[in-house]
Design a protein around this motif. Structure first.
Motif, PDB file in Angstrom:
ATOM      1  N   PRO A   1       0.829  -1.209   0.000  1.00  0.00           N
ATOM      2  CA  PRO A   1       0.000   0.000   0.000  1.00  0.00           C
ATOM      3  C   PRO A   1       0.868   1.265   0.000  1.00  0.00           C
ATOM      4  O   PRO A   1       1.823   1.369   0.770  1.00  0.00           O
ATOM      5  N   GLY A   2       0.540   2.191  -0.890  1.00  0.00           N
ATOM      6  CA  GLY A   2       1.298   3.430  -0.984  1.00  0.00           C
ATOM      7  C   GLY A   2       2.619   3.316  -1.709  1.00  0.00           C
ATOM      8  O   GLY A   2       3.381   4.288  -1.768  1.00  0.00           O
ATOM      9  N   GLU A   3       2.911   2.172  -2.291  1.00  0.00           N
ATOM     10  CA  GLU A   3       4.191   1.957  -2.976  1.00  0.00           C
ATOM     11  C   GLU A   3       4.057   2.179  -4.479  1.00  0.00           C
ATOM     12  O   GLU A   3       3.047   1.824  -5.091  1.00  0.00           O
ATOM     13  N   LEU A   4       5.093   2.762  -5.076  1.00  0.00           N
ATOM     14  CA  LEU A   4       5.225   2.842  -6.528  1.00  0.00           C
ATOM     15  C   LEU A   4       6.435   2.021  -6.937  1.00  0.00           C
ATOM     16  O   LEU A   4       7.541   2.214  -6.400  1.00  0.00           O
ATOM     17  N   VAL A   5       6.249   1.087  -7.853  1.00  0.00           N
ATOM     18  CA  VAL A   5       7.347   0.308  -8.414  1.00  0.00           C
ATOM     19  C   VAL A   5       7.572   0.787  -9.834  1.00  0.00           C
ATOM     20  O   VAL A   5       6.656   0.732 -10.666  1.00  0.00           O
ATOM     21  N   ILE A   6       8.780   1.266 -10.112  1.00  0.00           N
ATOM     22  CA  ILE A   6       9.108   1.814 -11.428  1.00  0.00           C
ATOM     23  C   ILE A   6      10.036   0.848 -12.138  1.00  0.00           C
ATOM     24  O   ILE A   6      11.068   0.422 -11.577  1.00  0.00           O
ATOM     25  N   VAL A   7       9.684   0.469 -13.351  1.00  0.00           N
ATOM     26  CA  VAL A   7      10.531  -0.364 -14.191  1.00  0.00           C
ATOM     27  C   VAL A   7      10.895   0.474 -15.419  1.00  0.00           C
ATOM     28  O   VAL A   7      10.020   0.853 -16.196  1.00  0.00           O
ATOM     29  N   THR A   8      12.176   0.786 -15.583  1.00  0.00           N
ATOM     30  CA  THR A   8      12.593   1.627 -16.700  1.00  0.00           C
ATOM     31  C   THR A   8      12.603   0.827 -17.992  1.00  0.00           C
ATOM     32  O   THR A   8      12.535  -0.415 -17.985  1.00  0.00           O
ATOM     33  N   LYS A   9      12.720   1.539 -19.107  1.00  0.00           N
ATOM     34  CA  LYS A   9      12.752   0.865 -20.412  1.00  0.00           C
ATOM     35  C   LYS A   9      13.980  -0.018 -20.567  1.00  0.00           C
ATOM     36  O   LYS A   9      14.021  -0.909 -21.419  1.00  0.00           O
ATOM     37  N   ASP A  10      15.012   0.207 -19.711  1.00  0.00           N
ATOM     38  CA  ASP A  10      16.216  -0.626 -19.732  1.00  0.00           C
ATOM     39  C   ASP A  10      16.110  -1.802 -18.768  1.00  0.00           C
ATOM     40  O   ASP A  10      17.071  -2.561 -18.610  1.00  0.00           O
ATOM     41  N   GLY A  11      14.978  -1.941 -18.103  1.00  0.00           N
ATOM     42  CA  GLY A  11      14.753  -3.070 -17.217  1.00  0.00           C
ATOM     43  C   GLY A  11      15.170  -2.853 -15.786  1.00  0.00           C
ATOM     44  O   GLY A  11      15.049  -3.765 -14.952  1.00  0.00           O
ATOM     45  N   GLU A  12      15.643  -1.665 -15.441  1.00  0.00           N
ATOM     46  CA  GLU A  12      16.001  -1.384 -14.062  1.00  0.00           C
ATOM     47  C   GLU A  12      14.729  -1.146 -13.235  1.00  0.00           C
ATOM     48  O   GLU A  12      13.778  -0.540 -13.711  1.00  0.00           O
ATOM     49  N   MET A  13      14.743  -1.609 -11.999  1.00  0.00           N
ATOM     50  CA  MET A  13      13.549  -1.510 -11.159  1.00  0.00           C
ATOM     51  C   MET A  13      13.895  -0.844  -9.831  1.00  0.00           C
ATOM     52  O   MET A  13      14.938  -1.109  -9.248  1.00  0.00           O
ATOM     53  N   ARG A  14      13.005   0.045  -9.379  1.00  0.00           N
ATOM     54  CA  ARG A  14      13.174   0.640  -8.064  1.00  0.00           C
ATOM     55  C   ARG A  14      11.803   0.894  -7.448  1.00  0.00           C
ATOM     56  O   ARG A  14      10.788   0.936  -8.148  1.00  0.00           O
ATOM     57  N   SER A  15      11.801   1.066  -6.145  1.00  0.00           N
ATOM     58  CA  SER A  15      10.567   1.265  -5.403  1.00  0.00           C
ATOM     59  C   SER A  15      10.652   2.563  -4.616  1.00  0.00           C
ATOM     60  O   SER A  15      11.692   2.870  -4.017  1.00  0.00           O
ATOM     61  N   ILE A  16       9.574   3.335  -4.622  1.00  0.00           N
ATOM     62  CA  ILE A  16       9.501   4.536  -3.804  1.00  0.00           C
ATOM     63  C   ILE A  16       8.171   4.547  -3.063  1.00  0.00           C
ATOM     64  O   ILE A  16       7.187   3.955  -3.504  1.00  0.00           O
ATOM     65  N   ARG A  17       8.157   5.249  -1.930  1.00  0.00           N
ATOM     66  CA  ARG A  17       6.959   5.310  -1.085  1.00  0.00           C
ATOM     67  C   ARG A  17       6.711   6.777  -0.717  1.00  0.00           C
ATOM     68  O   ARG A  17       7.137   7.225   0.349  1.00  0.00           O
ATOM     69  N   PRO A  18       6.028   7.491  -1.594  1.00  0.00           N
ATOM     70  CA  PRO A  18       5.893   8.942  -1.419  1.00  0.00           C
ATOM     71  C   PRO A  18       4.861   9.374  -0.386  1.00  0.00           C
ATOM     72  O   PRO A  18       4.739  10.566  -0.094  1.00  0.00           O
ATOM     73  N   PHE A  19       4.108   8.431   0.183  1.00  0.00           N
ATOM     74  CA  PHE A  19       3.015   8.804   1.087  1.00  0.00           C
ATOM     75  C   PHE A  19       3.390   8.730   2.564  1.00  0.00           C
ATOM     76  O   PHE A  19       2.548   8.963   3.432  1.00  0.00           O
ATOM     77  N   GLY A  20       4.647   8.379   2.850  1.00  0.00           N
ATOM     78  CA  GLY A  20       5.057   8.272   4.242  1.00  0.00           C
ATOM     79  C   GLY A  20       4.437   7.062   4.915  1.00  0.00           C
ATOM     80  O   GLY A  20       4.158   6.040   4.277  1.00  0.00           O
ATOM     81  N   GLU A  21       4.198   7.156   6.211  1.00  0.00           N
ATOM     82  CA  GLU A  21       3.614   6.042   6.961  1.00  0.00           C
ATOM     83  C   GLU A  21       2.175   5.812   6.522  1.00  0.00           C
ATOM     84  O   GLU A  21       1.389   6.754   6.401  1.00  0.00           O
ATOM     85  N   VAL A  22       1.842   4.566   6.279  1.00  0.00           N
ATOM     86  CA  VAL A  22       0.485   4.216   5.854  1.00  0.00           C
ATOM     87  C   VAL A  22      -0.093   3.188   6.814  1.00  0.00           C
ATOM     88  O   VAL A  22       0.632   2.482   7.521  1.00  0.00           O
ATOM     89  N   HIS A  23      -1.420   3.113   6.830  1.00  0.00           N
ATOM     90  CA  HIS A  23      -2.126   2.144   7.669  1.00  0.00           C
ATOM     91  C   HIS A  23      -3.086   1.369   6.757  1.00  0.00           C
ATOM     92  O   HIS A  23      -4.212   1.787   6.517  1.00  0.00           O
TER      93      HIS A  23
END
Length: 486
Positions: free
Chosen positions: A226-248
């Protein structure tokens, strides 16, 4: 005349299903297979958008995946190693091709395609503001507000524009987004709607349910948090960010009860095992003397198995379902219309005649199907008909991507359990308790503060603001007051 099956109207409608692939030679073909596995989540329309490194390609159609995406020429028209798709049952917006997803637009940064499962509960308010500022909408879908919010954001990068858009919307969303930079998969901060990630070779796959991963031969990796964004670039690299802070988190509890396929895994739990546990808890809370436990097919089967195992009453198939009846059929008149349930379900008369039976179903919405099923059992000679429901009474409408009737049309809103029992003409009627449902899901009970799931359809405890709904209520009150004054 072809019309909607009235007995399908007595179920909570599945929301939508989404599926995305990044880094596969046959991406669109894989998406089509994934959408086949998610067809139960939406049968009105389907669409696929692909990216070939230079251009986006889209094919959208009304109806099922089969017949629209099983033709070679359609898949050849969707080239590229990245694609996403959507199966739809409309919860917001009319049923028409312009609302079929993925929705696509050309932005200043390039193409932008989005597939959405859920419902934005402040979409109308945001839409009005965007139109006031000059935006021109091409659909009536709530999903399109996301595109316009991205397009009008003052942030510099596309990712920041997208996050800015997400922070302006309320409600439920699992999203798969495609841009020239790659693919983004995300869930709302409460994780109301499901989304999982899988892997097949070097390909990254996102889907509403794990069963879609199974169909394409992919390994299940994990749920998108919940609240996570998973980004997969066109080169196949993957990273995760959580821009919403603490979530419940408050994931939808009805995914476990009905929506998801029983062969899926949600939050690391087998849906099939959970439904059996629900049935067992239902038997503990609401025992009855009977000869057979009989499921209302197909959604009542796992819970009926659990009920039978816990109670010691034999499980039998006392209702046989025809799998060749879709959501539409011919209704030449009211007399034939009222026989419609027998096109879908028929009593196993030789088994149930003279027997005391316990019918197990997942829910009661309007009550019309339960009434017909009980009547069918009596006509087939059942001595007693007891109804047991594997969820608490559905008293409230959902505003998070599930098409429920208006609250006034929900049987449990109008009647208490005794009144519902009389309405469906059962010898007894009982539902699992809300704490019992949580117990079957592995919790001690429902937490009083910050419950573990979204259970608003049972409790009325909505986990987010309902801006559009609240404004509609106020407007209606003003209209009523104006009528009285005049």
């Amino acid at each position: 005349m072809i019309t909607t099956n009235p007995f399908d109207d007595d179920k909570l409608r599945e929301e939508c299903g989404i599926f995305g692939v990044s880094g596969a030679e046959t991406a669109s073909a894989m998406v089509a297979l994934g959408l086949h596995a998610l067809q139960h989540r939406g049968q009105e329309a389907a669409g696929i958008t692909s990216w070939d490194g230079h251009d986006f390609h889209t094919h959208r159609a009304m109806g099922h995946v089969a017949g629209n995406f099983d033709r070679d020429e359609v898949i050849r028209g969707l080239p590229g190693d990245t694609a996403c798709g959507h199966v739809r049952y409309s919860t917001t917006g009319e049923t028409s091709l312009r609302n079929v997803q993925p929705l696509y637009a050309e932005l200043n940064s390039g193409g932008f395609a989005v597939a959405h499962n859920g419902n934005i509960s402040n979409a109308m308010k945001v839409r009005r503001e965007l139109i006031r500022r000059g935006s021109i909408f091409q659909s009536t879908s709530d999903t399109e507000v996301i595109i316009h919010l991205v397009a009008t954001s003052n942030y510099r990068t596309l990712l920041d524009k997208f996050i800015d858009a997400l922070k302006q919307i309320e409600g439920a969303y699992s999203l798969i987004v495609m841009t020239p930079e790659g693919m983004i998969a995300c869930r709302d901060p409460l994780g109301i709607r499901p989304l999982v990630m899988g892997k097949l070779g070097d390909s990254i796959i996102f889907a509403s349910e794990t069963v879609a991963l199974d169909v394409v031969g992919a390994d299940y990796v994990r749920s998108i948090d919940p609240g996570e964004l998973v980004i997969v670039t066109k080169d196949g690299e993957m990273r995760s960010i959580r821009p919403f802070g603490e979530v419940h988190p408050r994931p939808c509890i009805f995914e476990h009860v009905y929506f998801s396929r029983p062969d899926s895994i949600i939050d690391n739990s087998s849906v099939y095992s959970v439904r059996k546990a629900i049935g067992a808890q239902l038997a503990i809370e609401n025992p009855v003397e009977a000869d057979y436990v009989i499921p209302v097919p197909d959604s009542g089967v796992p819970a009926a198995i659990g009920y039978a195992q816990e109670s010691g009453i034999p499980f039998e198939l006392g209702i046989i379902r025809s799998h060749y009846i879709g959501r539409t059929f011919i209704q030449p008149g009211d007399k034939v219309r009222h026989l419609g349930v027998k096109l879908k379900h028929n009593a196993n008369r030789a088994l149930i005649q003279g027997k005391r039976i316990v019918l197990i179903d997942d829910s009661i919405v309007r009550g019309t199907t339960s009434l017909k099923i009980v009547q069918m059992m009596r006509e087939a000679g059942a001595a007693e008909v007891h109804m047991r429901i594997a969820s608490p009474p559905t008293k409230h409408s959902c505003f998070y991507g599930v098409d429920t009737p208006e609250r006034t049309k929900l049987l449990a809103h109008k009647l208490d359990i005794g009144g519902m029992q009389d309405f469906i003409h059962a010898d007894s009627l009982a539902f699992i308790s809300i704490d019992g449902l949580y117990k079957a899901l592995g919790e001690a009970k429902r937490a009083d503060i910050r419950p573990q799931y979204c259970d608003a359809c049972f409790t009325g405890d909505y986990p987010t603001k309902l801006t559009d709904q609240d404004e509609a209520v106020v407007e209606n009150q003003f209209e009523l007051l104006a009528e009285r004054v005049s």
